[in-house]
Design a protein around this motif. Structure first.
Motif, PDB file in Angstrom:
ATOM      1  N   MET B   1       0.711  -1.115   0.050  1.00  0.00           N
ATOM      2  CA  MET B   1       0.233  -0.190  -0.423  1.00  0.00           C
ATOM      3  C   MET B   1       1.088   0.909   0.247  1.00  0.00           C
ATOM      4  O   MET B   1       1.796   1.112   0.531  1.00  0.00           O
ATOM      5  CB  MET B   1      -0.552   0.159   1.136  1.00  0.00           C
ATOM      6  N   VAL B   3       2.230   4.722   0.851  1.00  0.00           N
ATOM      7  CA  VAL B   3       2.244   5.416   2.318  1.00  0.00           C
ATOM      8  C   VAL B   3       1.794   6.830   2.375  1.00  0.00           C
ATOM      9  O   VAL B   3       2.429   7.527   0.580  1.00  0.00           O
ATOM     10  CB  VAL B   3       3.832   5.460   2.867  1.00  0.00           C
ATOM     11  N   THR B   5       2.523  10.408   1.342  1.00  0.00           N
ATOM     12  CA  THR B   5       3.672  11.060   1.521  1.00  0.00           C
ATOM     13  C   THR B   5       3.086  12.039   0.368  1.00  0.00           C
ATOM     14  O   THR B   5       2.635  12.256  -0.399  1.00  0.00           O
ATOM     15  CB  THR B   5       4.913  10.589   0.891  1.00  0.00           C
ATOM     16  N   ARG B   6       4.183  13.129   0.260  1.00  0.00           N
ATOM     17  CA  ARG B   6       3.765  15.199  -0.142  1.00  0.00           C
ATOM     18  C   ARG B   6       4.869  14.996  -0.907  1.00  0.00           C
ATOM     19  O   ARG B   6       6.194  14.943  -0.099  1.00  0.00           O
ATOM     20  CB  ARG B   6       4.045  15.721   0.703  1.00  0.00           C
ATOM     21  N   LEU B   7       5.542  14.699  -1.783  1.00  0.00           N
ATOM     22  CA  LEU B   7       6.407  14.975  -2.562  1.00  0.00           C
ATOM     23  C   LEU B   7       7.092  16.363  -2.926  1.00  0.00           C
ATOM     24  O   LEU B   7       7.577  16.532  -4.369  1.00  0.00           O
ATOM     25  CB  LEU B   7       7.131  14.250  -3.271  1.00  0.00           C
ATOM     26  N   VAL B   9       5.814  20.853  -4.063  1.00  0.00           N
ATOM     27  CA  VAL B   9       6.214  21.839  -2.605  1.00  0.00           C
ATOM     28  C   VAL B   9       5.185  22.388  -3.099  1.00  0.00           C
ATOM     29  O   VAL B   9       4.619  22.807  -4.338  1.00  0.00           O
ATOM     30  CB  VAL B   9       7.601  22.864  -3.106  1.00  0.00           C
ATOM     31  N   GLY B  34       8.152  29.708   0.499  1.00  0.00           N
ATOM     32  CA  GLY B  34       9.786  28.609   0.977  1.00  0.00           C
ATOM     33  C   GLY B  34      11.302  29.091   0.023  1.00  0.00           C
ATOM     34  O   GLY B  34      12.312  29.370   0.343  1.00  0.00           O
ATOM     35  N   VAL B 110      10.116  16.367  -9.612  1.00  0.00           N
ATOM     36  CA  VAL B 110      11.097  15.592 -10.491  1.00  0.00           C
ATOM     37  C   VAL B 110      11.247  16.376 -11.707  1.00  0.00           C
ATOM     38  O   VAL B 110       9.939  17.518 -12.176  1.00  0.00           O
ATOM     39  CB  VAL B 110       9.958  14.630 -10.830  1.00  0.00           C
ATOM     40  N   PRO B 111      12.367  15.731 -12.111  1.00  0.00           N
ATOM     41  CA  PRO B 111      12.831  16.908 -13.620  1.00  0.00           C
ATOM     42  C   PRO B 111      11.390  16.970 -14.831  1.00  0.00           C
ATOM     43  O   PRO B 111      11.441  15.435 -14.416  1.00  0.00           O
ATOM     44  CB  PRO B 111      14.176  16.932 -13.275  1.00  0.00           C
ATOM     45  N   SER B 114      11.801  13.343 -17.012  1.00  0.00           N
ATOM     46  CA  SER B 114      11.533  12.504 -16.892  1.00  0.00           C
ATOM     47  C   SER B 114      10.417  12.071 -17.412  1.00  0.00           C
ATOM     48  O   SER B 114      10.028  13.097 -18.011  1.00  0.00           O
ATOM     49  CB  SER B 114      11.864  12.625 -15.455  1.00  0.00           C
ATOM     50  N   PRO B 115      10.175  11.070 -17.675  1.00  0.00           N
ATOM     51  CA  PRO B 115       8.881  10.287 -18.579  1.00  0.00           C
ATOM     52  C   PRO B 115       7.944  11.323 -17.816  1.00  0.00           C
ATOM     53  O   PRO B 115       7.177  10.653 -16.805  1.00  0.00           O
ATOM     54  CB  PRO B 115       8.948   9.117 -18.245  1.00  0.00           C
ATOM     55  N   LEU B 117       4.722  11.680 -16.158  1.00  0.00           N
ATOM     56  CA  LEU B 117       3.775  11.353 -14.883  1.00  0.00           C
ATOM     57  C   LEU B 117       2.012  11.105 -15.620  1.00  0.00           C
ATOM     58  O   LEU B 117       1.851  12.288 -15.686  1.00  0.00           O
ATOM     59  CB  LEU B 117       3.787  11.844 -14.115  1.00  0.00           C
ATOM     60  N   SER B 121      -2.409   8.470 -12.035  1.00  0.00           N
ATOM     61  CA  SER B 121      -1.771   7.805 -11.675  1.00  0.00           C
ATOM     62  C   SER B 121      -0.996   8.433 -10.591  1.00  0.00           C
ATOM     63  O   SER B 121      -0.642   8.206  -9.504  1.00  0.00           O
ATOM     64  CB  SER B 121      -0.277   6.927 -12.123  1.00  0.00           C
ATOM     65  N   TRP B 122      -0.748   9.809 -10.669  1.00  0.00           N
ATOM     66  CA  TRP B 122       0.337  10.845  -9.812  1.00  0.00           C
ATOM     67  C   TRP B 122      -1.822  11.345  -8.485  1.00  0.00           C
ATOM     68  O   TRP B 122      -1.319  10.550  -7.632  1.00  0.00           O
ATOM     69  CB  TRP B 122       0.174  11.917 -10.417  1.00  0.00           C
ATOM     70  N   SER B 125      -3.342   8.030  -6.052  1.00  0.00           N
ATOM     71  CA  SER B 125      -1.840   7.383  -5.894  1.00  0.00           C
ATOM     72  C   SER B 125      -1.904   8.166  -4.226  1.00  0.00           C
ATOM     73  O   SER B 125      -1.407   8.052  -3.419  1.00  0.00           O
ATOM     74  CB  SER B 125      -0.578   7.233  -5.999  1.00  0.00           C
TER      75      SER B 125
END
Lengths: 195, 132
Positions: B1, B3, B5-7, B9, B34, B110-111, B114-115, B117, B121-122, B125
């Motif tokens: 599962m 978890v 998370t916040r990735l 900003v 920030g 994520v730069p 990258s492929p 997203l 899926s984002w 989740s």
């Protein structure tokens, strides 16, 4: 017939015609442009075998995992939780979807030859299955079968073997670290963080 | 599962790039939490930004009413850490700070090299909208 089909504008003068009304500017067809093919993908210097990475996307995002090796020619990173520690199996990850931390694990002599790009390639569903004519009973059955994704039995075995090699190299502190997930809290500034 | 998370900003869409009387809606100005200076803003250059919003009804094959407009942070804007971003479709002016319907913009770590997203899926989740 006579000298085959010539370029447009050739006057059909019949026997032994050597004169043409139009000459192509290039003698031969230009060679096709050579496509850049990667055989070895570069990797940023902060990622070395044993580095702990933070996954930024996918099912396991936020998880800290151990980097094992870079697979060629795809350039994807082979990582593992290890599975026993945090539930991330031996997996491929795109190098750009990852943050490299400065924490390293000493891998020294872990056998990784089984894991290649081919190993991870998705198994395509049987083409025959799709074309099969469906009778009334079949119609309801097929839907159920396709839902569950099954992995090859070697996947589970290989994961276990890999864990058995790596987990003893981790001390309790490292295991705790790998179990934890990375998350941003309010007030956190990733651009100022030292990973 | 997964978890929770916040990735990403959070940031705010403060307006479009503009002169006094004309605004260029293809460029959005984002105020990332920030980030207070041009030098700090450089870290975000090239990263994905996402404007996530809720729609009232589901259209077609959608699994949920959350929708995303993806964008990229392009460059700093000015000296105070504001950043310019371009979105696949220009941001609606409703998203601007100060309007009743505004929502935060999420700046992902994520730069954009990258492929891409997939939005679903984002969003699916277990990640909640920044403003609830």
């Amino acid at each position: 017939m006579d000298g085959g089909g010539g370029p447009a504008g050739v006057s059909a003068t019949g026997k032994g015609a050597t004169k043409r009304q139009w000459y192509p500017t290039e003698h031969e067809a230009a060679p096709p442009k050579a496509r850049r093919r990667y055989t070895q993908r570069a990797l940023r210097p902060s990622i070395t075998p044993g580095t702990v990475l933070i996954l930024l996307a996918g099912k396991h995002k936020g998880r800290r995992v151990v980097f094992l090796k870079q697979l060629q020619p795809s350039g994807m990173l082979l990582v593992t939780g290890p599975f026993r520690v945090n539930g991330v199996p031996a997996r491929r990850v795109h190098p750009r979807l990852v943050i490299a931390t400065s924490t390293k694990v000493d891998l020294g002599g872990v056998a990784l030859d089984v894991f290649t790009d081919e190993y991870f390639r998705a198994v395509k569903p049987d083409a025959k299955k799709k074309k099969k004519k469906r009778s009334q009973e079949d119609f309801f059955e097929v839907a159920d079968e396709e839902e569950k994704k099954e992995f090859k039995p070697e996947y589970y075995e290989n994961n276990k073997k890999l864990d058995a090699q790596i987990v003893p190299k981790l001390d309790a502190e490292m295991k705790g670290y790998l179990k934890s997930t990375f998350t941003l809290k309010s007030g956190d500034r990733p651009h100022l963080m030292k990973f | 599962m997964p978890v929770p998370t916040r990735l990403f900003v959070e940031g705010r869409f403060i307006g479009y790039k503009r002169s006094k009387v004309k605004q260029r809606t293809q460029w959005a100005l984002l105020n990332i939490d920030g980030v207070a200076s041009k030098e700090e803003a450089v870290w975000y250059q090239g990263k994905y930004a996402a404007y996530v919003y809720k729609a009232l009804t589901k259209k077609g094959k959608e699994k949920m009413t959350k929708r995303v407009i993806w964008g990229k942070v392009c460059r700093p804007h000015g000296n105070k850490g504001v950043v310019r971003a371009r979105f696949k479709r220009n941001l609606p002016s409703q998203a601007m700070v100060g309007t009743p319907l505004h929502k935060s913009i999420s700046c992902l770590g994520v730069p954009s090299s990258s492929p891409l997203l997939s939005a679903e899926s984002w969003v699916l989740s277990g990640w909640d909208l920044p403003n609830g």
